[in-house]
Design an enzyme around this catalytic site. Structure first.
Site, PDB file in Angstrom:
ATOM      1  N   CYS A   2       0.846  -1.106   0.045  1.00 56.71           N
ATOM      2  CA  CYS A   2      -0.058   0.099   0.047  1.00 56.71           C
ATOM      3  C   CYS A   2       0.893   1.294  -0.186  1.00 56.71           C
ATOM      4  CB  CYS A   2      -0.911  -0.090   1.122  1.00 56.71           C
ATOM      5  SG  CYS A   2      -2.135  -1.066   1.056  1.00 56.71           S
ATOM      6  N   ARG A  27       4.734  -0.770  -4.250  1.00 55.88           N
ATOM      7  CA  ARG A  27       4.124  -1.104  -2.941  1.00 55.88           C
ATOM      8  C   ARG A  27       2.921  -1.817  -2.914  1.00 55.88           C
ATOM      9  NH1 ARG A  27       6.740   1.815   1.159  1.00 55.88           N
ATOM     10  NH2 ARG A  27       5.183   1.401   2.532  1.00 55.88           N
ATOM     11  N   TRP A  74      -2.464  -3.056  -1.564  1.00 56.48           N
ATOM     12  CA  TRP A  74      -2.235  -4.309  -1.550  1.00 56.48           C
ATOM     13  C   TRP A  74      -3.084  -5.089  -0.725  1.00 56.48           C
ATOM     14  CZ3 TRP A  74      -0.268  -8.215   1.680  1.00 56.48           C
ATOM     15  CH2 TRP A  74       0.385  -9.375   1.254  1.00 56.48           C
ATOM     16  N   ASN A 100      -2.458   2.658   5.322  1.00 57.71           N
ATOM     17  CA  ASN A 100      -1.524   1.361   4.820  1.00 57.71           C
ATOM     18  C   ASN A 100      -1.184   0.719   6.115  1.00 57.71           C
ATOM     19  OD1 ASN A 100       0.707  -0.442   4.076  1.00 57.71           O
ATOM     20  ND2 ASN A 100       2.117   1.411   4.464  1.00 57.71           N
ATOM     21  N   GLY A 101      -1.492  -0.668   6.193  1.00 56.78           N
ATOM     22  CA  GLY A 101      -1.438  -1.421   7.595  1.00 56.78           C
ATOM     23  C   GLY A 101      -2.382  -2.206   7.908  1.00 56.78           C
ATOM     24  N   GLU A 482      18.681 -17.999  -3.622  1.00 51.64           N
ATOM     25  CA  GLU A 482      18.172 -16.746  -4.242  1.00 51.64           C
ATOM     26  C   GLU A 482      18.040 -16.850  -5.757  1.00 51.64           C
ATOM     27  OE1 GLU A 482      17.206 -14.099  -3.175  1.00 51.64           O
ATOM     28  OE2 GLU A 482      17.607 -12.640  -4.665  1.00 51.64           O
ATOM     29  N   LYS A 486      14.375 -15.881  -7.237  1.00 52.15           N
ATOM     30  CA  LYS A 486      14.237 -14.718  -8.295  1.00 52.15           C
ATOM     31  C   LYS A 486      13.271 -15.439  -9.485  1.00 52.15           C
ATOM     32  CE  LYS A 486      15.091 -11.855  -6.888  1.00 52.15           C
ATOM     33  NZ  LYS A 486      15.473 -11.723  -5.658  1.00 52.15           N
ATOM     34  N   GLU A 489       9.631 -15.330  -8.407  1.00 53.64           N
ATOM     35  CA  GLU A 489       9.010 -14.244  -8.123  1.00 53.64           C
ATOM     36  C   GLU A 489       8.621 -13.583  -9.409  1.00 53.64           C
ATOM     37  OE1 GLU A 489      10.719 -11.844  -4.505  1.00 53.64           O
ATOM     38  OE2 GLU A 489      12.543 -12.377  -5.907  1.00 53.64           O
ATOM     39  N   HIS A 505      18.265 -36.663  -1.931  1.00 53.91           N
ATOM     40  CA  HIS A 505      17.547 -37.005  -0.885  1.00 53.91           C
ATOM     41  C   HIS A 505      15.842 -36.683  -0.987  1.00 53.91           C
ATOM     42  CE1 HIS A 505      20.807 -38.406   1.635  1.00 53.91           C
ATOM     43  NE2 HIS A 505      21.400 -37.341   1.411  1.00 53.91           N
ATOM     44  N   LYS A 604       6.932  -4.802  -2.734  1.00 53.94           N
ATOM     45  CA  LYS A 604       8.248  -4.462  -2.487  1.00 53.94           C
ATOM     46  C   LYS A 604       8.577  -4.244  -1.101  1.00 53.94           C
ATOM     47  CE  LYS A 604      12.501  -3.239  -3.814  1.00 53.94           C
ATOM     48  NZ  LYS A 604      13.094  -4.381  -3.998  1.00 53.94           N
TER      49      LYS A 604
HETATM   50  C1  G6P Z   1       9.506  -8.563   0.183  1.00 50.81           C
HETATM   51  C2  G6P Z   1      10.214  -8.242  -1.391  1.00 50.81           C
HETATM   52  C3  G6P Z   1      11.657  -8.994  -1.400  1.00 50.81           C
HETATM   53  C4  G6P Z   1      12.386  -8.708  -0.077  1.00 50.81           C
HETATM   54  C5  G6P Z   1      11.623  -8.800   1.145  1.00 50.81           C
HETATM   55  C6  G6P Z   1      12.243  -8.378   2.273  1.00 50.81           C
HETATM   56  O1  G6P Z   1       9.027  -9.858   0.156  1.00 50.81           O
HETATM   57  O2  G6P Z   1       9.373  -8.577  -2.336  1.00 50.81           O
HETATM   58  O3  G6P Z   1      12.247  -8.645  -2.484  1.00 50.81           O
HETATM   59  O4  G6P Z   1      13.445  -9.397  -0.012  1.00 50.81           O
HETATM   60  O5  G6P Z   1      10.384  -8.309   1.086  1.00 50.81           O
HETATM   61  O6  G6P Z   1      12.436  -7.096   2.193  1.00 50.81           O
HETATM   62  P1  G6P Z   1      13.461  -6.151   2.940  1.00 50.81           P
HETATM   63  O7  G6P Z   1      13.050  -4.464   2.463  1.00 50.81           O
HETATM   64  O8  G6P Z   1      13.132  -6.167   4.547  1.00 50.81           O
HETATM   65  O9  G6P Z   1      14.772  -6.352   2.385  1.00 50.81           O
END
Ligand code: G6P
Length: 609
Positions: A2, A27, A74, A100-101, A482, A486, A489, A505, A604
């Site tokens: 948000c 956001r 969001w 937002n919250g 990671e 990626k 996502e 395993h 994000k």
């Molecule tokens: C969300 C984002 C990720 C990020 C994570 C932690 O899930 O989509 O890309 O790694 O939050 O965010 P931060 O700002 O705490 O690194």
């Protein structure tokens, strides 16, 4: 998670609010809405879908207003429909609110308000708050907001307008970030500075429990308990071009390509070669305190959690300090044993992730020293930690984190050398490690220049695939995690990261000719073992894409594709190995027609727990 933007001044508010919303779209992007203060009262428009959709609806309509608030959502409570989109209104449509919250006690408040005759029209938790404000409203919006917030449990960043009080926006925060943009005869409110950067570089960050009454030429900040606060104006160091795509198709691609620069920024002024010790003054720790660290706990989420895992390998090997890595969301609800000598490091790009912030607060409550590795200057985590290191990656807008990840690792590398030098590393060893870190930006540049066409070609071969496996060993196991994250996502392909030897395993059961397996197979101590894991995949007709060390000719005929990266010290190899994996995820997503910068369901900055 948000985004909120607000404006009061003398210019037309609509274009300012729409542009602000677009800057905040990362956001949340499932619905958007706007409310303007016009001569005849409050005019609102809201719509499910992205900001473009709202813009289309507004096109051709005429508004005359120099005051308004807007929101990009969001969804948490209530589906992303037109009705559930913010702003929300009281019964008389005279008070409008964006939020937002999460209002955690909204059910009990709802029951109470309904009993008192309020008509609740949406499924959201937010609407309850605006009715509560209505309940207390007697011509002073600030006081009504204050009274309502004293009844609320949960988190909020809010902006509120009342038809009876022109030229005024009331904003408040607890748990969700909010900043006031200080202009000349105009003021702004936003969830973060990117929304206001085009208009002002002066910002006042609201602190927890603060309420701001904002007019065009003033803002007054008080606490919920009515204590007056002196605003502290900070200069924003980000520039406008840092939040533009600058010719790239997507922010994610721009941010991948920015890494040579952002990695240089992470080490700039921090390498003291004379003593072989990095300078990290922001930690606020004397050498003696650093020597006394007995245990480190990292708490983080998502990509930052993967960076923490890499930090664990680095610090344990080179500083010989025991390290644990916790999901921030889990740390808070366990009863971790926290003895003296333990330091909690929280890692967060945004500095606003609710779970990480909660872990920080929990540890502080228990008397622990808490340090941060953060990107966003002035963020909640940056302000609440006892010290820390900024990664200086600049604004990261693509939802999938790329440049922040490598800069976090770079900073973890510096912390490793610092802690190591306080113990057994010699000056020469410190110098050698820092030398290796200093060469990384150039090596990343080399990878970006050389491998992208090849990665793109590989992406065309696998873009119809439904599953992917990523394997790595040792310090490159978190890189496998990671790489898989990626891909998931941004391209919605199911992908899993595994320690290469663990494949036997379980995941090996999945391998057939349709399963591409990305293997990080660098020339290091576990190289031969990884070759055996590759052989196991090939024996089952899996397709192998290897990330290998330049000069390794042996691997070429054992795999289907090899992407070469330059040689560096083993502990810093994740900084190079991740680059082709970021590019692979990006190009796969583009080929699949996915919305790379705004992947479905993600946000994000996750400011709810
Ligand atoms: C969300 C984002 C990720 C990020 C994570 C932690 O899930 O989509 O890309 O790694 O939050 O965010 P931060 O700002 O705490 O690194």
């Amino acid at each position: 998670m948000c985004g909120i933007v607000g404006y009061v001044g003398s210019k037309q508010a609509l274009p300012i609010l729409i542009e602000g919303l677009k800057r905040l779209e990362y956001r949340g992007y499932d619905s958007a809405g706007i409310v303007l203060y016009e001569k005849l009262g409050l005019t609102a428009q809201k719509s499910a879908g992205k900001i473009n959709r709202l813009e289309e609806i507004l096109r051709g309509q005429h508004f005359d207003s120099s005051q308004g608030i807007a929101h990009t959502r969001w969804a948490t409570h209530g589906e992303p429909t037109d009705v559930n989109a913010h702003p929300h209104f009281d019964c008389k449509n005279e008070i409008a609110l964006v939020h937002n919250g999460i209002i955690e006690n909204y059910r009990s408040l709802k029951a109470l308000l309904e009993k008192q005759g309020h008509r609740i029209r949406t499924q959201t938790d937010t609407e309850i708050l605006v009715h509560l404000i209505e309940e207390y409203y007697e011509g002073d919006l600030t006081e009504a907001v204050r009274a309502a917030l004293s009844q609320v449990e949960g988190t909020y960043g809010i902006a509120v307008l009342a038809a009876g009080e022109p030229r005024k926006i009331v904003a408040a925060r607890k748990g969700s970030p909010l900043v006031i943009g200080h202009g000349d005869c105009e003021n702004f409110i936003a969830s973060d500075v990117s929304a206001i950067l085009a208009h002002t570089k002066r910002a006042v960050y609201l602190s927890e429990g603060e309420i701001a009454t904002v007019t065009a030429d003033n803002y007054e900040i008080t606490t919920i308990d009515k204590l007056r606060r002196n605003p502290h104006i900070e200069e924003i160091s980000w520039s406008l071009d840092q939040i533009e795509k600058s010719g790239y198709d997507h922010f994610m691609l721009k941010e991948i390509h920015e890494q040579p620069m952002t990695l240089r920024n992470a080490i700039r002024g921090r390498l003291n070669f004379d003593e072989g010790i990095p300078r990290l003054n922001g930690l606020n720790l004397q050498y003696e305190q650093l020597r006394n660290v007995e245990r480190i706990i990292f708490a983080a989420c998502g990509t930052s959690w993967h960076a923490a895992l890499i930090g664990e390998y680095m610090i344990e090997e080179f500083a010989r300090i025991p390290v644990e890595v916790e999901y921030a969301s889990e740390f808070r609800y366990r009863s971790p044993i926290l003895k003296e000598g333990t330091i909690l490091f929280v890692i967060s790009q945004s500095g606003e992730t609710a779970d990480t912030l909660a872990a920080l607060r929990e540890a502080k409550k228990k008397g622990l020293m808490v340090l941060g590795i953060c990107n966003v200057v002035g963020s909640s985590i940056a302000r609440e930690t006892d010290g820390g290191v900024y990664i200086h990656a600049g604004p990261e807008i693509g939802v999938a984190s790329t440049k922040a990840f490598t800069s976090q690792i770079m900073v973890l590398g510096l912390i490793t050398v610092l802690l190591g030098r306080m113990r057994h590393l010699s000056v020469q060893q410190g110098m050698d490690l820092m030398g290796a870190l200093e060469r990384i930006p150039e090596q990343v540049e080399h990878i970006l220049k050389n491998v992208e066409p090849q990665v793109k070609k590989i992406a065309t071969l696998y873009d119809k695939t439904n599953n992917f496996l990523y394997l790595g060993r040792g310090i490159n196991f978190p890189v496998a995690l990671e790489g898989a994250l990626k891909l998931k996502e941004v391209s919605y392909i199911h992908a899993e990261g595994y320690p290469a030897a663990e494949m036997k395993h379980g995941p090996i059961a999945l391998i057939d000719e349709k399963m591409p397996v990305v293997v990080i197979a660098l020339k290091d101590a576990v190289y031969d073992k990884v070759l055996s894991n590759i052989a196991e995949v090939k024996a089952r007709n899996g397709q192998v894409i290897a990330i290998a060390s330049e000069g390794d000719t042996e691997i070429a005929d054992k795999v289907d594709h090899v992407i070469y990266i330059p040689h560096t010290s083993r502990i810093f190899s994740p900084l190079l190995a991740i680059i082709p994996l970021q590019l692979l995820a990006y190009h796969m997503a583009v080929m699949r027609g996915c919305h790379v910068d705004q992947p479905r369901n993600l946000a994000k900055s996750v400011t709810v727990e």
